[in-house]
Design an enzyme around this catalytic site. Structure first.
Site, PDB file in Angstrom:
ATOM      1  N   SER A 139      23.381  -4.251  46.125  1.00 31.85           N
ATOM      2  CA  SER A 139      23.438  -2.956  46.771  1.00 31.85           C
ATOM      3  C   SER A 139      24.814  -2.826  46.948  1.00 31.85           C
ATOM      4  O   SER A 139      25.805  -3.536  46.793  1.00 31.85           O
ATOM      5  CB  SER A 139      22.600  -3.072  47.925  1.00 31.85           C
ATOM      6  OG  SER A 139      23.087  -1.895  48.939  1.00 31.85           O
ATOM      7  N   TYR A 152      20.440  -8.168  55.797  1.00 31.98           N
ATOM      8  CA  TYR A 152      20.263  -7.402  54.484  1.00 31.98           C
ATOM      9  C   TYR A 152      21.781  -7.419  53.635  1.00 31.98           C
ATOM     10  O   TYR A 152      21.682  -7.653  52.554  1.00 31.98           O
ATOM     11  CB  TYR A 152      19.841  -5.859  54.970  1.00 31.98           C
ATOM     12  CG  TYR A 152      19.625  -5.152  53.536  1.00 31.98           C
ATOM     13  CD1 TYR A 152      18.560  -5.446  52.526  1.00 31.98           C
ATOM     14  CD2 TYR A 152      20.854  -4.217  53.104  1.00 31.98           C
ATOM     15  CE1 TYR A 152      18.721  -4.649  51.341  1.00 31.98           C
ATOM     16  CE2 TYR A 152      20.783  -3.462  51.972  1.00 31.98           C
ATOM     17  CZ  TYR A 152      19.636  -3.802  50.963  1.00 31.98           C
ATOM     18  OH  TYR A 152      19.464  -3.088  49.880  1.00 31.98           O
TER      19      TYR A 152
END
Length: 272
Positions: A139, A152
């Site tokens: 990401s 995350y």
């Protein structure tokens, strides 16, 4: 042994799109996720449209023995994996102390442990055959610490560094390793995390161009790809030091996820 591409988190979002585009390229597939109904429906569509073989493996990747279970079933079916797409993943956001410990534990099991375990189990076979590829989905959160997304973003930083290290190890040995670092993509990820505000830059793309960019980058044997001009500029041009200042600036952007209206449903799937 029959070779196929294995896609985790394949029942929706980027995983389903990887399956569609790989089938269009003629790849036989192994689809892994928790939702048997969705996987079966996708498999039937891909078989009808592209004439490829599609195998469905239902598995919760948060389980400690998930990779062992997957590879045991591959062996039982006489399947070898020549392309591994480690797509499955999910996120949490909010004040760290408010996030359930079990939820963050499962997040790390899916985002990091299952990804590494599957790569450990499947990459040696690629080496033995002299060819293969691994795509790991990270990401843009991988490029800096992200307050309120602490676990995350840290998990995606691991994925990026892991992928780049493996690529360097296996260059010249027949194995390509690509790390995909997308910005916000309109997938069930945001339903799982509980707020659309998790798209902190305020804009989203769709899975199709992201997967298309990833497969093009894999064809070119790139180390990583960040689809979208704004995402690429953010990844490559923003300073990364001093780290405490970068983190403080990031907190000003990510704090909007602390809306009191936010809900955190339990997801049906782990979809990146």
């Amino acid at each position: 042994m029959h070779s196929a591409a294995l896609v985790t988190g394949a029942s929706s979002g980027l995983g389903a799109e990887f399956a569609v585009q790989l089938a269009a390229r003629g790849h036989d597939l192994v689809l892994v996720a928790r939702s048997e109904d969705r996987l079966t429906a996708l498999a039937e569509n891909l078989i009808a449209e592209h004439g490829v073989r599609v195998h469905v493996l239902v598995q919760d990747l948060a389980a400690p023995d998930a990779a062992q279970r997957v590879t045991d079933r591959l062996a039982a079916r006489g399947l070898a994996v020549d392309l591994l797409v480690n797509n499955a993943g999910f996120g949490t956001c909010g004040h760290f102390e408010d996030i359930a410990t079990a939820r963050d534990h499962d997040q790390l099991m899916v985002n990091v442990v299952a990804l590494v375990d599957l790569t450990h189990r499947l990459l040696p076979g690629m080496l033995a055959r002299g060819t293969g590829a691994v795509v790991n989905v990270a990401s843009t959160a991988a490029f800096q610490p992200s307050p309120y997304f602490a676990v995350y973003s840290a998990s995606k930083t691991f994925v990026l560094n892991f992928g780049l290290a493996l690529r360097q190890e296996y260059r010249g040995r027949g194995i390509r390793v690509l790390t995909l670092c997308p910005g916000p993509v309109d997938t069930p990820f945001f339903d799982a995390i509980g707020t659309r505000e998790a798209a902190v830059n305020g804009s989203m793309t769709t899975p199709e161009p992201v997967v298309r960019a990833a497969l093009r980058a894999l064809d070119r044997d790139r180390g990583y790809v960040t689809p979208g001009l704004a995402n690429a500029l953010s990844a490559h041009l923003l300073p990364r030091r001093p780290r405490t200042l970068v983190t403080a600036l990031a907190e000003r952007v990510t704090r909007k996820v602390l809306s009191p209206a936010r809900t955190v449903p339990q997801p049906k799937e782990y979809a990146a």
